[in-house]
Design an enzyme around this catalytic site. Structure first.
Site, short mmCIF file in Angstrom:
data_model
loop_
_atom_site.label_atom_id
_atom_site.label_comp_id
_atom_site.label_asym_id
_atom_site.label_seq_id
_atom_site.Cartn_x
_atom_site.Cartn_y
_atom_site.Cartn_z
N HIS A 153 -19.65 114.10 113.34
CA HIS A 153 -19.35 114.34 114.85
C HIS A 153 -20.90 114.28 115.34
O HIS A 153 -21.85 114.59 114.60
CB HIS A 153 -18.69 115.46 115.09
CG HIS A 153 -19.29 116.71 114.73
ND1 HIS A 153 -20.34 117.36 115.28
CD2 HIS A 153 -19.06 117.50 113.51
CE1 HIS A 153 -20.66 118.62 114.98
NE2 HIS A 153 -19.83 118.87 113.76
N ASP A 185 -21.71 115.14 118.48
CA ASP A 185 -22.00 116.46 119.47
C ASP A 185 -22.62 117.66 118.68
O ASP A 185 -22.18 117.87 117.70
CB ASP A 185 -20.75 116.86 120.36
CG ASP A 185 -19.53 117.36 119.44
OD1 ASP A 185 -19.47 117.11 118.27
OD2 ASP A 185 -19.16 118.68 119.82
N GLU A 207 -16.51 117.65 118.50
CA GLU A 207 -15.98 118.35 117.25
C GLU A 207 -16.28 119.97 117.77
O GLU A 207 -15.55 120.84 117.36
CB GLU A 207 -16.79 118.02 116.08
CG GLU A 207 -15.82 118.69 115.01
CD GLU A 207 -16.46 120.10 114.66
OE1 GLU A 207 -15.95 120.69 113.67
OE2 GLU A 207 -17.49 120.49 114.95
#
Length: 407
Positions: A81, A83, A176
């Site tokens: 992910h 983020d 996520e």
């Protein structure tokens, strides 16, 4: 094995602020994630040799490395992910500590430090290269270490066609950390037999059990009158919130639980005499225990309303994700392969439950079994986060070993 581009690739990624926003209604939740995917990841995915590279409206950057051996018929995915967690991610200025001496690491000029007396994990890393923060931000090893490792593995396989491998699908996704990134994941488009999230912590982590998770939102309706004449009339909504909380098991809190123990976690309380709200998260591993926790909260609310003579307590429960063990244990092939590869590399697999969730929790229930493997990060989600370059290299080795596995 050493990989010359791994460190610089990771440093490039972490300097980009991709913090997610739980209050956003867009997908991804922040424009910075879109920009990171389209301006940084997509071009590099093409450079390292991935084919059919594209960006989906769900926020995932997708690419494929075709198999170079017809006998390796599996299709395996790797997911990380983009983020980062809810901590300052603007102006990330990583420190690279070569040949760590085992002592205290000053985090820039912030006044904060990584001290082995406080962080026992440091005792594993003398002689290694550590990447830390400067004390003013998080690092973003969760999960940009995973992205860098996947990208580096693809780069190496492209440069070394003598290493025979199956078809590989890569997915870099958003959000996520706020629990919604995989909600719109397109499992049919990804089209693999199984996948791995490269989103774990220290060397050797191999995880296929997560919490089952729910959120609980409570509303307490009071009745405010002048406190001087309140007897028999006032209903204090804040007191109702306290009374509700005090009926939950005293020891079922995150700070008092470990291993396979579940909990209730009070996240937020706001309000006044007239009206109050409380937010909880509920976590457990076993389905029956998870359902029992939700039922217990509902029972407390019902009992309070009965005693109050009116519906002053309103409870809304929302399931968030489920323990992916329920899916993965039906066919343990991805665990068997990852475990064998790690052991061949001299890595001791650490198979423990995740006291949390991953994108794989949701993706597994979409039909793609998706356990989690180590990416290297320690002390994630804050200023004390760090990662070992050598552990990252071992993660690359593991990815390469998985896609080349012939057992």
């Amino acid at each position: 094995m050493t990989y010359p581009n791994l460190l610089d690739r990771f440093l490039t990624y972490v300097k980009v602020n991709t913090r997610s926003d739980e209050h956003s209604t867009t997908t991804p939740s922040t424009q910075s994630q879109v920009d990171f995917a389209t301006n940084v990841l997509i071009p590099e995915m093409k450079r390292v040799g991935l084919q059919n590279v594209y960006y989906l409206p769900n926020g995932f950057a997708i690419g494929t490395l075709p198999a170079n051996d017809p006998s390796l018929t599996r299709k395996i995915g790797f997911i990380s992910h983009m983020d980062t967690a809810d901590f300052n991610a603007e102006g990330v200025n990583p420190q690279v500590i070569e040949n760590y001496d085992g002592g205290v690491i000053e985090l820039g000029n912030s006044g904060f430090k990584l001290d082995p007396a406080d962080f026992k994990s440091l005792e594993k890393y003398p002689g290694q290269t550590l990447i830390t923060t400067d004390g003013t931000t998080l690092l973003g090893a969760d999960d940009k270490s995973g992205i860098a490792e996947i990208m580096t593995a693809i780069e190496y396989l492209t440069a070394h066609p003598e290493i025979k491998h199956c078809e590989i699908r890569v997915g870099f996704g958003p959000d996520e950390e706020i629990g919604v990134g995989a909600n719109k994941f397109d499992a049919e488009d990804f089209d693999v037999d199984f996948a791995y999230t490269v989103d774990g912590g220290p060397l050797g982590e191999l995880q296929y059990e997560t919490f089952s998770a729910a959120g609980a939102e409570l509303h307490f309706q009071g009745r405010n009158v002048h406190p001087g004449t309140a007897k028999g009339q006032m209903v204090n909504a804040l007191q109702l919130a306290i009374d509700f909380h005090n009926q939950l098991p005293e020891n079922d809190r995150p700070e008092l639980t470990e291993g396979y123990q579940g909990f209730y976690h009070l996240m937020d309380v706001t309000g006044s005499v007239e009206e109050a709200r409380a937010s909880y998260i509920i976590r457990d591993f076993e389905k029956d225990a998870f359902e029992a926790r939700k039922a217990s909260m509902q029972s407390i609310a019902d009992k309070m309303n009965e005693e109050l003579g009116s519906d002053r307590v309103t409870l809304n429960l929302t399931d968030q994700y489920y323990n992916m063990k329920e899916v993965i244990e039906k066919d343990m092939t991805p665990i068997t392969i990852a475990k064998a590869v790690m052991e061949d590399l001299g890595i001791t697999p650490i198979i423990e439950p995740i006291r949390g969730g991953t994108d794989g929790s949701k993706i597994s229930f979409m039909g793609i079994p998706t356990p989690n493997i180590f990416a290297g990060g320690e002390n994630m989600h804050g200023r004390f986060e760090y990662v070992s370059l050598q552990t990252m290299e071992r993660a690359v080795d593991t990815i390469i070993g998985i896609v080349a596995y012939k057992g």
